[in-house]
Design a protein around this motif. Structure first.
Motif, short mmCIF file in Angstrom:
data_model
loop_
_atom_site.label_atom_id
_atom_site.label_comp_id
_atom_site.label_asym_id
_atom_site.label_seq_id
_atom_site.Cartn_x
_atom_site.Cartn_y
_atom_site.Cartn_z
N GLU A 84 -2.84 0.08 -4.37
CA GLU A 84 -2.79 -1.29 -3.71
C GLU A 84 -2.24 -2.19 -4.63
OE1 GLU A 84 -5.61 -2.43 -0.34
OE2 GLU A 84 -6.80 -1.88 -2.18
N GLU A 136 -3.80 8.80 11.38
CA GLU A 136 -5.03 8.22 10.79
C GLU A 136 -6.29 8.59 11.25
OE1 GLU A 136 -4.87 3.83 10.09
OE2 GLU A 136 -2.88 3.82 9.22
N LYS A 191 1.52 -0.63 8.57
CA LYS A 191 0.90 0.83 8.57
C LYS A 191 0.87 1.40 9.86
CE LYS A 191 -1.75 2.03 5.33
NZ LYS A 191 -2.80 2.34 4.30
N TYR A 204 -1.83 -4.08 7.33
CA TYR A 204 -2.54 -3.02 8.50
C TYR A 204 -1.67 -2.83 9.83
CZ TYR A 204 -5.98 -1.45 11.84
OH TYR A 204 -6.81 -0.48 12.58
N SER A 211 4.30 0.56 2.36
CA SER A 211 4.12 -0.52 3.69
C SER A 211 3.95 -1.71 2.97
CB SER A 211 3.12 0.07 4.57
OG SER A 211 3.37 1.32 5.33
N ARG A 220 4.28 3.26 9.23
CA ARG A 220 4.42 3.30 7.85
C ARG A 220 5.82 3.09 7.47
NH1 ARG A 220 -0.36 5.10 5.23
NH2 ARG A 220 -1.81 5.97 7.15
N ASP A 256 0.94 -1.26 0.02
CA ASP A 256 0.09 0.04 0.06
C ASP A 256 0.90 1.08 0.07
OD1 ASP A 256 -2.90 0.90 0.56
OD2 ASP A 256 -1.61 2.30 1.82
N PRO A 266 0.87 6.90 14.91
CA PRO A 266 0.36 6.33 13.72
C PRO A 266 -1.08 6.47 13.77
CG PRO A 266 2.23 5.08 14.00
CD PRO A 266 2.16 5.90 15.23
N ASP A 306 2.06 5.04 0.87
CA ASP A 306 1.91 5.86 1.69
C ASP A 306 1.76 7.33 1.14
OD1 ASP A 306 2.07 3.81 3.56
OD2 ASP A 306 4.10 4.05 3.97
#
Length: 730
Positions: free
Chosen positions: A258, A407, A327, A324, A299, A331, A214, A403, A216
């Motif tokens: 992704e 988010e 991240k 997940y 990540s 990250r 994914d 983090p 960042d």
């Protein structure tokens, strides 16, 4: 081949005879007249032949014939030339040899020789040729014919060029299986390929790994530079991934930002970790998009079959869970899947809910780590570090909750609180020590930041020159005018600016020409390995110091823990030091006690030499020796060994297999033993799990465990099986 040439080869006299009722086209004309006699008026044979010749010349179709042995006796001149031959050169050649051997794109192609041998009817059989003009596809039809005595005499048939239709069908198929933007496999394609690969490898009892990626800060590129720029960036990302992975069919774009990578027959977590780190480093390098320079990150989550799932659904779900966690860990990291991530995900969601009210409940606090002059051991400033004391879970690491705050859009409120509290605390310090406060990229992007800084300084009475804002390189994501304006506004206030974590993947000398930094902070990743034999880190540090001196900037080396590290840093002329070799972060009250005289000098203390990181923990594990399995408590862990308790007077040199559960084993030898405590050395060093913890390269396959009746026995505890789950400090 034209008619006259063919007639001459067969010994005939003139063209009219070749075109007559007994000639090839004459026979075809007669057949066509008979076949459609109920619909068309009878045409003279010569007229029918001329119509057929006109059909040949139009390029819409062609004719062919063979003898009983399958050798060509006639082929239209136009198609012969498209196949790269002259009609005369093809005479007496086997008809089947005109076409390419069968491949997976056309399974029916292999039936041509069979049909010719069986004297069967051929009905629009798709066949492929390759010549200088490129690949072409043909729909070939034909029927056997017989002589007056009823003996098979050969074939007569026709063909049509279907290249355009074929390419159109292939394009449609490609659109269904490949991403139209990047050319990579799409979600459907990679999903089918993963199913097939797992099924094949399961039969062979072999492993398969997948990585989920994914990007960042990709959304920021879309928002600031526009979707066309985002599309251009995704194409460059795809190219970088292909350069590392090599095989185009193993890399896919699932959608958005992704990506998924399929890695059959890989389960070595050392190799996988190295690849993940290379991917992160490559994707984090600057991009040039439509004249703008931008920086993103990545990540990575990794799952391996059969350890982390045997079906594609399980494997993808668990890789996604690892992503997940990566991240969530800050990250720019990779994580391997482990079973405890399910609970960690639930805990993280609960922490987000609790973090929303943490400030109001008074659970947040600041501690301060000294920044020391490397020449005289005098404290010149303090870095403010945020701490969260959870009412039920105790201290929560900033690496975990920062983090989450970013988010959940909570970082602005936490950052403003930290800035105001740090200014207030620093204003009460005796002397002229500076206070350094971290500013997240989200805060830096907010146009209200200068106002908040001025308000905090005014409310506390702290002189601007005693406030240092630490900013990471990721603020240069788009190098927009807003970034330059923010630097200008902050410097106008009079505060100092420090470039934090320099050299961690986003470095560029370009922005140092314009960004008004007062200090460069050298990331601890360079310091940690600098004293290891063969390391180039010391040369990198020396270059950073030279650069800083040329630009009239100070330097601070972070994470100094041993005396040999400190000696090296001093020899390299780094101006300031921060790390456990001087002090951990201390509460504000303790800081005031040390600095009450107006100055604070700290004598460095710590291990003489750098050693592997040790994680303190309290964890029950198994220790297998011969036919016995004992339960012991692991108190600390490093890459090369561990400290365990629970066995009495174990002789030095005894070998154990440490069992961390779920078939995850590590062979170890006792090197130190005192009563119920043993220090063990692993036969194979552990590797990084990408998130500050450790794991081993391999795990015992569930296939092997199943073959042993699901009971781990000493027979399985061989040096080849040195595997553990992911773990880190408790």
């Amino acid at each position: 081949m034209d008619m006259s040439a063919r007639f001459e080869r067969e010994g005939g006299g003139d063209m009219e005879a070749a075109e007559g009722p007994k000639g090839f086209l004459g026979k075809l004309g007669s057949r066509m007249t008979r076949a459609r006699g109920d619909e068309l008026p009878n045409l003279p044979t010569r007229e029918a032949m001329l119509l057929l010749r006109n059909y040949e010349e139009s390029g819409k179709g062609w004719f062919w014939s063979t003898d009983a042995a399958g050798r060509i006796t006639y082929i239209s001149g136009a198609v012969a030339r498209l196949m790269g031959h002259t009609p005369r050169a093809l005479m007496a050649k086997p008809f089947a040899e005109l076409f390419q051997p069968a491949d997976s794109r056309c399974e029916r192609q292999r039936t041509l020789p069979f049909l010719l041998t069986r004297q069967s009817k051929i009905d629009e059989l798709p066949l492929r040729t390759a010549a200088d003009g490129g690949e072409r596809w043909w729909a070939v039809s034909g029927q056997p014919f017989f002589d007056a005595g009823g003996r098979f005499a050969g074939y007569r048939g026709s063909g049509a060029d279907i290249t355009a239709q074929r390419r159109s069908a292939e394009d449609a198929s490609r659109l269904a299986l490949y991403d139209s933007l990047t050319g990579l496999a799409n979600r459907l394609h990679i999903s089918k390929k993963l199913d097939t690969t797992l099924a094949m490898l399961a039969r062979q009892q072999r492993s398969c790994a997948i990585m989920l990626l994914d990007l960042d800060r990709f959304k920021h590129v879309n928002d600031t530079l526009g979707h066309p720029a985002g599309d251009a960036l995704l194409k460059q990302v795809a190219q970088r991934l292909l350069k590392i992975v090599g095989d185009k069919d193993r890399v896919s774009r699932l959608g958005g930002d992704e990506f998924q990578i399929l890695l059959p027959e890989m389960e070595d977590r050392g190799q996988l970790g190295d690849m993940a780190a290379d991917i992160i480093a490559s994707l984090s390098q600057p991009y040039s998009v439509e004249g703008s320079r931008c920086i993103i990150g990545a990540s990575v989550g990794v799952a391996i079959s059969p350890f982390d799932g045997t079906s594609s659904e399980d494997l993808v779900r668990n890789a996604d869970l690892a992503l997940y966690a990566a991240k969530g860990g800050g990250r720019g990291r990779f994580r391997f899947y482990s079973s405890d991530l399910h609970q960690a995900a639930e805990d993280r969601r609960a922490l987000e809910d609790d973090l929303r009210d943490a400030l109001a409940r008074g659970e947040m606090a600041l501690t301060y780590q000294p920044i020391v002059n490397a020449k005289n051991d005098t404290v010149t400033g303090m870095e403010a570090l945020m701490r969260w004391e959870h009412p039920e879970r105790g201290p929560i690491s900033p690496a975990l909750f920062i983090p989450i705050a970013e988010e959940a859009n909570l970082i602005w409120g936490l950052g403003e609180w930290a800035l105001r509290r740090a200014c207030t605390d620093a204003a009460s310090w005796p002397g002229a020590m500076r206070v350094a406060v971290n500013v997240s990229p989200i805060q830096f992007a907010n146009a209200d930041l200068p106002k908040i800084v001025m308000s905090a300084l005014a409310a506390s009475g702290l002189p601007p020159e005693r406030l240092e804002l630490e900013i990471t390189e990721s603020v240069f994501l788009g190098e927009s005018d807003e970034t330059a304006d923010m630097f200008k506004a902050l410097k106008a206030i009079g505060v100092r600016l420090a470039l934090d974590d320099f050299g961690t993947g986003y470095s560029s000398l370009g922005y140092l020409q314009t960004a008004p930094f007062d200090k460069i902070k050298i990331d601890q990743s360079f310091v940690r390995g600098a004293t290891v034999a063969g390391s180039r880190n010391s040369a990198i540090i020396a270059a950073i110091v030279a650069l800083a001196e040329a630009l009239d900037m100070e330097t601070t080396a972070e994470g100094i823990e041993s005396l040999d590290q400190l000696d090296l840093i001093r020899k390299l002329h780094v101006s300031h030091v921060q790390g456990y070799v001087y002090s951990k972060a201390v509460p504000h009250d303790e800081l005031l006690q040390h600095a009450e005289s107006g100055s604070w000098t700290i004598k460095p203390a710590g291990p003489a030499k750098q050693r592997n990181d040790r994680f303190h923990m309290f964890r029950k594990v198994g220790a297998i020796h011969e036919n016995h399995r004992y339960t012991v408590v692991m108190r600390n862990l490093s890459a090369t060994g561990a400290f365990v308790e629970g066995l009495l007077d174990v002789p030095v040199g005894t070998q154990f297999v440490i069992d961390f559960g779920e078939g995850q084993l590590a062979t170890a030898t006792v090197r130190r033993s005192r009563k119920h405590q043993q220090g063990v050395e692993f036969e194979q060093s552990l590797v990084s799990d990408g998130n500050g913890g450790l794991c081993t390269r391999h795990r015992v396959s569930p296939y092997l465990i199943a073959a042993a009746g699901q009971n781990l026995s000493p027979a399985l505890a061989l040096p080849a099986f040195t595997c553990t789950s992911d773990w880190q400090a408790a």
